[in-house]
Design a protein around this motif. Structure first.
Motif, PDB file in Angstrom:
ATOM      1  N   ARG A  65       0.850  -1.261   0.052  1.00 31.41           N
ATOM      2  CA  ARG A  65       0.090   0.029  -0.004  1.00 31.41           C
ATOM      3  C   ARG A  65       0.799   1.183  -0.105  1.00 31.41           C
ATOM      4  N   ARG A  66       2.118   1.200   0.667  1.00 34.56           N
ATOM      5  CA  ARG A  66       2.798   2.388   0.572  1.00 34.56           C
ATOM      6  C   ARG A  66       4.297   2.041   0.209  1.00 34.56           C
ATOM      7  N   ILE A  67       4.649   2.519  -0.866  1.00 43.91           N
ATOM      8  CA  ILE A  67       6.075   2.283  -1.419  1.00 43.91           C
ATOM      9  C   ILE A  67       6.748   3.570  -1.637  1.00 43.91           C
ATOM     10  N   GLY A  68       7.981   3.649  -1.070  1.00 41.58           N
ATOM     11  CA  GLY A  68       8.843   4.642  -1.170  1.00 41.58           C
ATOM     12  C   GLY A  68      10.132   4.370  -2.439  1.00 41.58           C
ATOM     13  N   VAL A  69      10.314   5.355  -2.915  1.00 38.94           N
ATOM     14  CA  VAL A  69      11.437   5.005  -4.144  1.00 38.94           C
ATOM     15  C   VAL A  69      12.507   6.279  -3.931  1.00 38.94           C
ATOM     16  N   ILE A  70      13.594   5.729  -3.693  1.00 41.40           N
ATOM     17  CA  ILE A  70      14.816   6.636  -3.567  1.00 41.40           C
ATOM     18  C   ILE A  70      15.958   6.183  -4.526  1.00 41.40           C
ATOM     19  N   ALA A 126      10.383   6.298   6.002  1.00 43.86           N
ATOM     20  CA  ALA A 126      10.935   5.110   6.962  1.00 43.86           C
ATOM     21  C   ALA A 126      10.062   4.084   7.420  1.00 43.86           C
ATOM     22  N   ASP A 127       8.714   4.403   7.564  1.00 43.61           N
ATOM     23  CA  ASP A 127       7.978   3.289   8.070  1.00 43.61           C
ATOM     24  C   ASP A 127       6.806   2.717   6.839  1.00 43.61           C
ATOM     25  N   PHE A 128       7.336   3.013   5.619  1.00 39.17           N
ATOM     26  CA  PHE A 128       6.498   2.357   4.671  1.00 39.17           C
ATOM     27  C   PHE A 128       6.641   0.923   4.351  1.00 39.17           C
ATOM     28  N   ASP A 129       5.715   0.374   3.677  1.00 36.82           N
ATOM     29  CA  ASP A 129       5.938  -1.059   3.526  1.00 36.82           C
ATOM     30  C   ASP A 129       7.064  -1.733   2.520  1.00 36.82           C
ATOM     31  N   ARG A 130       7.630  -0.847   1.768  1.00 36.25           N
ATOM     32  CA  ARG A 130       8.706  -1.284   0.823  1.00 36.25           C
ATOM     33  C   ARG A 130       9.224  -0.129   0.447  1.00 36.25           C
ATOM     34  N   VAL A 131      10.518  -0.096   0.134  1.00 35.69           N
ATOM     35  CA  VAL A 131      11.332   0.922  -0.335  1.00 35.69           C
ATOM     36  C   VAL A 131      12.250   0.236  -1.692  1.00 35.69           C
ATOM     37  N   LEU A 132      12.186   1.069  -2.761  1.00 35.23           N
ATOM     38  CA  LEU A 132      13.003   0.582  -3.992  1.00 35.23           C
ATOM     39  C   LEU A 132      14.141   1.496  -3.915  1.00 35.23           C
ATOM     40  N   CYS A 133      15.106   1.266  -4.291  1.00 35.42           N
ATOM     41  CA  CYS A 133      16.332   2.187  -4.893  1.00 35.42           C
ATOM     42  C   CYS A 133      17.022   1.952  -5.859  1.00 35.42           C
ATOM     43  N   PHE A 134      17.025   2.955  -6.721  1.00 38.21           N
ATOM     44  CA  PHE A 134      17.453   3.112  -8.102  1.00 38.21           C
ATOM     45  C   PHE A 134      18.798   3.611  -8.075  1.00 38.21           C
ATOM     46  N   HIS A 135      19.749   3.073  -9.132  1.00 35.02           N
ATOM     47  CA  HIS A 135      20.960   3.583  -9.090  1.00 35.02           C
ATOM     48  C   HIS A 135      21.488   3.590 -10.624  1.00 35.02           C
ATOM     49  N   GLU A 136      21.908   4.554 -11.149  1.00 35.13           N
ATOM     50  CA  GLU A 136      22.134   4.411 -12.783  1.00 35.13           C
ATOM     51  C   GLU A 136      21.258   3.782 -13.494  1.00 35.13           C
ATOM     52  N   GLY A 137      20.202   3.971 -13.407  1.00 30.40           N
ATOM     53  CA  GLY A 137      18.906   3.400 -14.041  1.00 30.40           C
ATOM     54  C   GLY A 137      18.583   1.946 -14.118  1.00 30.40           C
ATOM     55  N   ALA A 177      12.664  -3.989   2.624  1.00 30.81           N
ATOM     56  CA  ALA A 177      12.289  -3.198   3.788  1.00 30.81           C
ATOM     57  C   ALA A 177      12.778  -2.046   4.089  1.00 30.81           C
ATOM     58  N   PRO A 178      12.268  -0.968   4.495  1.00 35.97           N
ATOM     59  CA  PRO A 178      12.984   0.382   4.465  1.00 35.97           C
ATOM     60  C   PRO A 178      14.209   0.561   5.100  1.00 35.97           C
ATOM     61  N   ALA A 179      14.146   0.087   6.306  1.00 40.19           N
ATOM     62  CA  ALA A 179      15.806   0.160   7.145  1.00 40.19           C
ATOM     63  C   ALA A 179      16.934  -0.421   6.533  1.00 40.19           C
ATOM     64  N   GLU A 180      16.607  -1.701   5.745  1.00 37.89           N
ATOM     65  CA  GLU A 180      17.461  -2.242   4.903  1.00 37.89           C
ATOM     66  C   GLU A 180      18.040  -1.518   3.970  1.00 37.89           C
ATOM     67  N   VAL A 181      17.099  -1.037   3.022  1.00 35.10           N
ATOM     68  CA  VAL A 181      17.263  -0.333   1.753  1.00 35.10           C
ATOM     69  C   VAL A 181      17.716   0.993   1.994  1.00 35.10           C
ATOM     70  N   ILE A 182      17.224   1.698   2.845  1.00 37.41           N
ATOM     71  CA  ILE A 182      17.798   3.158   3.024  1.00 37.41           C
ATOM     72  C   ILE A 182      19.309   3.196   3.543  1.00 37.41           C
TER      73      ILE A 182
END
Length: 225
Positions: free
Chosen positions: A28-33, A194-205, A212-217
């Motif tokens: 339901r809540r996804i962060g993209v960094i 930080a408390d979203f359900d899932r976070v995606l991290c992009f790098h160079e496309g 999980a947010p803590a790990e990906v951040i």
């Protein structure tokens, strides 16, 4: 919410901005960094068809962004990094009503919908105001109202706390956390997601990390160091 990328790739002027990507998003809540230029905003715009895949497919709730573009955009609201750019008409109430034009509602029903969405975000007192008279936080709430009045299933926000002072930043964060809609948020504000359900991290496309947010951040901080 059911967003699927199937070997979807985005290119601009022959340059690959998002490399072939396959993933499914149902949280339901996804962060993209990601660092600037990492492809995160292009990825988000592929969800609602603002950017179409050069290869592969993107579907939203079973709808293809290429074949069913209008229906996809009906289910996905997008708030740009500068919300003032998407408030077209001078008076806020008029701008929100404009978003309902395609639904061909009666004038009383349109007025009722506008009043309801203003009340939802506690900004009924701003209905007669002009966009340039609003604070940064008020602008974000106005943009939310103008998008969510059409009742999309998914809301995509690009840097919603960018350049806000602490008071307005906290106001926007509280509002996002109270939303009933599915939310995809692109942000450099790591506390916001930080408390979203899932976070995606992009790098160079490419999608570098996903989880999980803590790990990906933590992994993102290593990239940014």
């Amino acid at each position: 919410m059911d967003i699927r990328f199937e070997q979807a790739e985005a290119r601009f002027e022959g340059r690959t901005v998002v490399h072939p990507l396959t993933l499914s998003l149902r949280e339901r809540r996804i962060g993209v960094i990601g660092l600037n230029g990492s492809g995160k905003t292009t990825f988000a715009r592929m969800i609602n068809g603002l950017v179409l895949p050069a290869e592969g497919h993107v579907t939203v709730n079973g709808l293809d962004t290429v074949k069913d573009g209008d229906k996809v955009r009906g289910q996905t609201g997008f708030i740009f990094q500068n919300p003032q750019n998407q408030i077209i008409l001078p008076i806020l109430k008029e701008d929100i009503a404009l978003g309902l034009k395609s639904q061909k509602l009666s004038k009383p029903d349109t007025a009722a919908a506008v009043e309801a969405v203003l009340a939802r975000f506690g900004i009924a007192h701003l209905g007669e105001r002009r966009a340039h008279e609003l604070s940064g936080g008020e602008l974000q709430l106005a943009a939310l109202a103008s998008v969510l009045v059409t009742r999309p299933d998914i809301l995509i926000m690009d840097e919603p706390t960018n350049q806000l002072d602490l008071r307005n930043r906290d106001l926007v964060e509280r509002t996002i956390h109270r939303l009933d809609e599915n939310v995809v948020v692109i942000s450099h504000d790591l506390g916001l997601i930080a408390d979203f359900d899932r976070v995606l991290c992009f790098h160079e496309g490419r999608l570098a990390y996903d989880g999980a947010p803590a790990e990906v951040i933590a992994r993102y901080r290593e990239l940014a160091a």
